[in-house]
Scaffold this active site. Structure first.
Site, PDB file in Angstrom:
ATOM      1  N   ARG A   1       0.850  -1.181   0.000  1.00  0.00           N
ATOM      2  CA  ARG A   1       0.000   0.000   0.000  1.00  0.00           C
ATOM      3  C   ARG A   1       0.883   1.227   0.000  1.00  0.00           C
ATOM      4  O   ARG A   1       1.717   1.397   0.884  1.00  0.00           O
ATOM      5  CB  ARG A   1      -0.855  -0.043   1.275  1.00  0.00           C
ATOM      6  CG  ARG A   1      -2.102   0.757   1.198  1.00  0.00           C
ATOM      7  CD  ARG A   1      -2.929   0.540   2.443  1.00  0.00           C
ATOM      8  NE  ARG A   1      -2.335   1.146   3.627  1.00  0.00           N
ATOM      9  CZ  ARG A   1      -3.042   1.646   4.635  1.00  0.00           C
ATOM     10  NH1 ARG A   1      -4.356   1.582   4.614  1.00  0.00           N
ATOM     11  NH2 ARG A   1      -2.449   2.171   5.668  1.00  0.00           N
TER      12      ARG A   1
ATOM     13  N   THR B   1      -0.713   7.666  -0.899  1.00  0.00           N
ATOM     14  CA  THR B   1      -2.047   7.627  -1.532  1.00  0.00           C
ATOM     15  C   THR B   1      -2.961   6.586  -0.901  1.00  0.00           C
ATOM     16  O   THR B   1      -4.167   6.600  -1.134  1.00  0.00           O
ATOM     17  CB  THR B   1      -1.916   7.282  -3.024  1.00  0.00           C
ATOM     18  OG1 THR B   1      -1.380   5.940  -3.116  1.00  0.00           O
ATOM     19  CG2 THR B   1      -0.975   8.230  -3.750  1.00  0.00           C
TER      20      THR B   1
ATOM     21  N   ASP C   1       1.478  -1.356  12.247  1.00  0.00           N
ATOM     22  CA  ASP C   1       1.814  -1.919  10.933  1.00  0.00           C
ATOM     23  C   ASP C   1       2.140  -3.408  11.094  1.00  0.00           C
ATOM     24  O   ASP C   1       3.186  -3.762  11.631  1.00  0.00           O
ATOM     25  CB  ASP C   1       3.018  -1.168  10.345  1.00  0.00           C
ATOM     26  CG  ASP C   1       3.276  -1.564   8.908  1.00  0.00           C
ATOM     27  OD1 ASP C   1       3.408  -2.783   8.644  1.00  0.00           O
ATOM     28  OD2 ASP C   1       3.331  -0.675   8.043  1.00  0.00           O
TER      29      ASP C   1
ATOM     30  N   ASP D   1       5.514  -4.750   9.472  1.00  0.00           N
ATOM     31  CA  ASP D   1       6.712  -4.305  10.199  1.00  0.00           C
ATOM     32  C   ASP D   1       6.845  -5.013  11.542  1.00  0.00           C
ATOM     33  O   ASP D   1       7.943  -5.398  11.958  1.00  0.00           O
ATOM     34  CB  ASP D   1       6.679  -2.789  10.419  1.00  0.00           C
ATOM     35  CG  ASP D   1       7.055  -2.022   9.152  1.00  0.00           C
ATOM     36  OD1 ASP D   1       7.652  -2.635   8.243  1.00  0.00           O
ATOM     37  OD2 ASP D   1       6.737  -0.824   9.073  1.00  0.00           O
TER      38      ASP D   1
HETATM   39  C1  PRP Z   1      -0.903  -3.865   4.997  1.00  0.00           C
HETATM   40  C2  PRP Z   1      -1.755  -5.053   5.363  1.00  0.00           C
HETATM   41  C3  PRP Z   1      -2.701  -5.146   4.201  1.00  0.00           C
HETATM   42  C4  PRP Z   1      -2.923  -3.703   3.844  1.00  0.00           C
HETATM   43  C5  PRP Z   1      -4.232  -3.262   4.413  1.00  0.00           C
HETATM   44  O1  PRP Z   1       0.081  -4.232   4.105  1.00  0.00           O
HETATM   45  O2  PRP Z   1      -1.010  -6.213   5.593  1.00  0.00           O
HETATM   46  O3  PRP Z   1      -2.191  -5.866   3.096  1.00  0.00           O
HETATM   47  O4  PRP Z   1      -1.850  -2.950   4.444  1.00  0.00           O
HETATM   48  O5  PRP Z   1      -4.531  -1.972   4.033  1.00  0.00           O
HETATM   49  P1  PRP Z   1      -5.731  -1.611   3.056  1.00  0.00           P
HETATM   50  O6  PRP Z   1      -6.909  -2.417   3.498  1.00  0.00           O
HETATM   51  O7  PRP Z   1      -5.928  -0.145   3.276  1.00  0.00           O
HETATM   52  O8  PRP Z   1      -5.321  -1.925   1.657  1.00  0.00           O
HETATM   53  P2  PRP Z   1       1.202  -3.209   3.567  1.00  0.00           P
HETATM   54  O9  PRP Z   1       0.730  -2.548   2.325  1.00  0.00           O
HETATM   55  O10 PRP Z   1       1.636  -2.332   4.688  1.00  0.00           O
HETATM   56  O11 PRP Z   1       2.367  -4.184   3.115  1.00  0.00           O
HETATM   57  P3  PRP Z   1       3.270  -5.202   3.973  1.00  0.00           P
HETATM   58  O12 PRP Z   1       2.404  -6.367   4.318  1.00  0.00           O
HETATM   59  O13 PRP Z   1       4.354  -5.542   3.004  1.00  0.00           O
HETATM   60  O14 PRP Z   1       3.786  -4.483   5.186  1.00  0.00           O
HETATM   61  N1  URA Z   2      -1.882  -1.881   7.366  1.00  0.00           N
HETATM   62  C1  URA Z   2      -1.429  -2.235   8.590  1.00  0.00           C
HETATM   63  O1  URA Z   2      -0.463  -3.004   8.708  1.00  0.00           O
HETATM   64  N2  URA Z   2      -2.041  -1.719   9.665  1.00  0.00           N
HETATM   65  C2  URA Z   2      -3.093  -0.897   9.569  1.00  0.00           C
HETATM   66  O2  URA Z   2      -3.617  -0.468  10.616  1.00  0.00           O
HETATM   67  C3  URA Z   2      -3.544  -0.535   8.278  1.00  0.00           C
HETATM   68  C4  URA Z   2      -2.936  -1.057   7.201  1.00  0.00           C
END
Ligand code: PRP
Ligand code: URA
Length: 209
Positions: free
Chosen positions: A104, A108, A200, A203
């Site tokens: 994500r 944006t 997150d 992370d």
């Molecule tokens: C996080 C989470 C979802 C997404 C949720 O991933 O694990 O995939 O955000 O957000 P949304 O419903 O608003 O799309 P992230 O994009 O942070 O990637 P990561 O798993 O690599 O940390």
């Molecule tokens: N992605 C995450 O990992 N945490 C949130 O709260 C939203 C998006």
């Protein structure tokens, strides 16, 4: 219309509270996510169809139940979804695993797809899409789009923490799928993070912050 269900087993709630704590370290976070995924797989698989089969016990012949219906493919949304895979495979060890790479954009909040690898028999399988967080719903919607484009017909979305905004958006975009969450939280903040949430997930799972 698919259903939305909160799986609030006491053990799930307890372990979720542990990982929400900002002082929960990577190791404990990872272990609890794994255990919650196993508990959720147990609940989600409750409705799997059964069939009668004839078997022979040491005492004689009998008809008993065994799983029928579609075989499972677990599809984590990378990265954070990876943390839920082993926990599900504990209960469904013969499942195949497909991967969807998505991140994500922090400015944006829009998801970007960077990798998709699915088994060739995707269309005939029950798909469990797994991702700890359902925030705006953008990633989940794009993941389900990608799966349907490749022929998936029966999809369940399994997450730990859902925001009302994400549930609404996913149900609107894909009314046919079932959504399971360990908790339905209050709201999103101005950066699209779930409140109270757990921060997150990627992370915290991989120790990258
Ligand atoms: C996080 C989470 C979802 C997404 C949720 O991933 O694990 O995939 O955000 O957000 P949304 O419903 O608003 O799309 P992230 O994009 O942070 O990637 P990561 O798993 O690599 O940390
Ligand atoms: N992605 C995450 O990992 N945490 C949130 O709260 C939203 C998006």
């Amino acid at each position: 219309m698919g259903k939305f269900e909160v799986l609030d087993h006491p053990l799930i709630q307890h372990k979720l509270t542990i990982i929400r704590d900002k002082d929960c370290g990577t190791r404990e976070f990872r272990q609890c996510v794994d255990e919650i995924a196993t508990l959720m797989a147990y609940e989600v698989s409750r409705e799997m169809p059964l069939e009668d089969v004839e078997i022979e016990t040491p005492m004689g012949k009998t008809y008993k139940k065994r799983l029928a219906g579609k075989k499972v493919v677990v599809v984590p949304i990378l990265r954070a979804g990876l943390g839920m895979v082993e926990g599900i495979l504990n209960l469904i060890p013969a499942a195949k695993v497909g991967h969807i790479g998505m991140y994500r954009d922090e400015e944006t909040m829009q998801p970007h797809e960077y990798f998709v690898k699915m088994p060739s028999d995707l269309a005939s399988r029950e798909v469990f899409v797994v991702d700890p967080m359902l925030a705006t719903g953008g990633s989940a919607i794009m993941a389900v789009d990608a799966l349907k484009k490749r022929g998936a017909q029966s999809i369940k979305f399994v997450c730990l923490v859902a925001a009302p905004e994400g549930v609404e958006a996913l149900r609107k975009a894909h009314p046919d799928i079932d959504i399971f969450a360990a908790a339905l939280d209050d709201r999103l903040d101005e950066n699209g993070y779930i409140v109270p949430g757990l921060g997150d997930a990627g992370d915290r799972l991989f120790g990258t912050k």
